[in-house]
Design a protein around this motif. Sequence first.
Motif, mmCIF file in Angstrom:
data_model
loop_
_atom_site.group_PDB
_atom_site.id
_atom_site.type_symbol
_atom_site.label_atom_id
_atom_site.label_comp_id
_atom_site.label_asym_id
_atom_site.label_seq_id
_atom_site.Cartn_x
_atom_site.Cartn_y
_atom_site.Cartn_z
ATOM 1 N N HIS A 77 4.634 5.545 2.778
ATOM 2 C CA HIS A 77 4.446 6.916 3.501
ATOM 3 C C HIS A 77 5.148 6.687 5.153
ATOM 4 C CE1 HIS A 77 2.078 9.506 1.218
ATOM 5 N NE2 HIS A 77 0.946 8.955 1.228
ATOM 6 N N THR A 111 -8.347 9.864 -3.982
ATOM 7 C CA THR A 111 -7.404 8.572 -3.642
ATOM 8 C C THR A 111 -5.932 9.423 -3.636
ATOM 9 O OG1 THR A 111 -6.852 7.620 -5.577
ATOM 10 C CG2 THR A 111 -8.808 6.822 -4.267
ATOM 11 N N VAL A 112 -5.904 10.666 -3.957
ATOM 12 C CA VAL A 112 -4.376 11.374 -4.285
ATOM 13 C C VAL A 112 -3.630 11.178 -3.090
ATOM 14 C CG1 VAL A 112 -3.207 13.071 -4.815
ATOM 15 C CG2 VAL A 112 -5.387 12.772 -6.232
ATOM 16 N N CYS A 151 0.732 -1.202 -0.172
ATOM 17 C CA CYS A 151 -0.068 0.130 -0.247
ATOM 18 C C CYS A 151 0.656 1.114 -0.058
ATOM 19 C CB CYS A 151 -0.921 -0.250 1.381
ATOM 20 S SG CYS A 151 -1.805 1.525 1.200
ATOM 21 N N TRP A 185 4.626 11.079 7.975
ATOM 22 C CA TRP A 185 3.647 11.312 8.843
ATOM 23 C C TRP A 185 4.164 11.392 9.904
ATOM 24 C CZ3 TRP A 185 0.266 6.734 6.891
ATOM 25 C CH2 TRP A 185 -0.352 6.962 5.643
ATOM 26 N N ARG A 199 -1.545 -2.956 -8.250
ATOM 27 C CA ARG A 199 -1.326 -3.043 -6.727
ATOM 28 C C ARG A 199 -0.224 -4.336 -7.041
ATOM 29 N NH1 ARG A 199 -2.238 0.376 -3.159
ATOM 30 N NH2 ARG A 199 -3.217 -0.164 -1.049
ATOM 31 N N SER A 230 -8.154 11.277 -13.821
ATOM 32 C CA SER A 230 -6.865 10.824 -13.825
ATOM 33 C C SER A 230 -6.167 12.182 -14.456
ATOM 34 C CB SER A 230 -6.669 9.616 -14.677
ATOM 35 O OG SER A 230 -5.417 9.014 -14.422
ATOM 36 N N GLN A 277 -4.828 11.565 0.826
ATOM 37 C CA GLN A 277 -3.819 12.643 1.443
ATOM 38 C C GLN A 277 -4.282 12.425 2.926
ATOM 39 O OE1 GLN A 277 -1.169 13.818 1.588
ATOM 40 N NE2 GLN A 277 -1.231 15.675 3.031
ATOM 41 N N ILE A 278 -3.433 12.120 3.960
ATOM 42 C CA ILE A 278 -3.938 12.195 5.193
ATOM 43 C C ILE A 278 -2.701 13.203 5.852
ATOM 44 C CG2 ILE A 278 -3.922 11.006 7.459
ATOM 45 C CD1 ILE A 278 -4.093 8.154 5.858
ATOM 46 N N GLY A 283 -4.835 4.312 -8.700
ATOM 47 C CA GLY A 283 -3.805 3.613 -8.218
ATOM 48 C C GLY A 283 -4.390 2.522 -7.676
ATOM 49 N N GLY A 284 -3.870 1.952 -6.412
ATOM 50 C CA GLY A 284 -4.164 0.865 -5.676
ATOM 51 C C GLY A 284 -5.654 0.933 -5.333
ATOM 52 N N LEU A 285 -5.899 2.011 -4.470
ATOM 53 C CA LEU A 285 -7.200 2.311 -4.111
ATOM 54 C C LEU A 285 -8.305 2.754 -5.209
ATOM 55 C CD1 LEU A 285 -5.849 2.388 -1.273
ATOM 56 C CD2 LEU A 285 -6.887 4.657 -0.597
ATOM 57 N N LEU A 325 -11.850 6.484 6.966
ATOM 58 C CA LEU A 325 -10.787 5.734 7.254
ATOM 59 C C LEU A 325 -10.891 4.271 7.149
ATOM 60 C CD1 LEU A 325 -7.846 5.644 8.537
ATOM 61 C CD2 LEU A 325 -9.054 5.724 10.742
ATOM 62 N N ILE A 326 -10.274 3.666 6.530
ATOM 63 C CA ILE A 326 -10.417 2.036 6.167
ATOM 64 C C ILE A 326 -11.878 1.787 6.288
ATOM 65 C CG2 ILE A 326 -7.962 1.436 6.442
ATOM 66 C CD1 ILE A 326 -8.497 0.773 9.337
#
Length: 348
Positions: free
Chosen positions: A45, A244-245, A40, A51, A338, A205, A269-270, A184-186, A292-293
Amino acid sequence: MTISAYAATSSETPLEPFTFEHRELRNNDVAMEVLYCGVCHSDLHMARNDWGMTSYPLVPGHEIIGRVTAIGSDVTKYKIGDSVAVGCMVDSCQNCDQCHAGNEQYCRHEMTATYNSPDRQDGQITRGGYAKQLIAREEFVLRVPDGLDLSRAAPLLCAGITTYSPLRNWNVRQGTRVGIIGMGGLGHMAIKLAIGMGAEVTVISRSKRKEADALRLGAHKVLISTDESSMQAAANSFDLIIDTVPYTHNLDPYTPLLDIDGSLVMVGQIGPMEAQSSVPLIMGRRRVAGSLIGGIPETQEMLEFCAEKNILPDCEMIRMDQINEAFERLEKGDVHYRFVIDMASFNS
Ligand code: NAP
Ligand code: ZN
């Protein structure tokens, strides 16, 4: 128990082989051999300390498919040999309103993440699925439904649930107009899941590079975010946008794409975002939200949904020792769509 893994030892160095001692099995623990682990962008990150909260050595990995090798004396849901899965959490307080509602990710006393979190009992930092074995308490272990291809299921545990949860919570159904920013993955999971729910799906995109793939995955349209006239023509055309960026970006080009009462849900982005105009929000009762998830019951539901609809990620299988190359490609957005580590390739 000594576990062989791959770890980041600092934010600047590549991941490298690493062994650590794991706690003995508790009564409610399930031990598993890790068969596959997805890669992931959060792993990247975290490895790079983007973070500011990483403790090294860090063993990433929260998209885990495994086979049960041992169970604690109180475990009733699983037996040795079962195919199981673990996602982004391995514990929570289990006592608050959010845990009772199956929203363990919003636990009032903070969920315990699969890696880089202190264990609730002994304070040891949790370590993830870039490893030969993993131990998690029974309540956070998912059952892999029969018929789901184990070698491709791993990304469902984060990319899958992170997009499934907002799609469900915003009531996506037949004909809902869904936009997905970033393929991407997400993003690619969001396409497949939203199509599975009957939505009308547009991929947003940065270039035309992924257009053919987006259509192959089932998207109805592709909107190029760098093409201003197409963006203007697409104003007011979405009920829901999933963003999902993975990096700080400006939302102003995207919020006008929402119809009145539409929502843009941030999952990528978190952290800090660029300043944003309130005009499109006020002028159309539009909302910007986050997610979140997903909780444990919702994750199990998502796995069943994917098994029933035959929804699986597009995976690029890698060996454990290719992880640093995979991280470099992930950084460049060069993943289709992925990376999944085949743990059988890791002979420790
Ligand atoms: P990924 O595979 O790298 O995909 C991200 C996509 O975003 C890229 O393929 C690219 O798509 C687009 N993109 C990349 N850089 C961009 C930029 N500078 N400007 C605009 N678009 C850009 O990443 P991922 O694994 O899907 O993860 C995405 C983010 O979600 C990460 O930040 C991760 O930490 C976060 N995440 C959040 C949760 C949660 O619970 N909320 C869970 C898991 C992951 P195009 O080439 O199509 O533009
Ligand atoms: Zn993730």
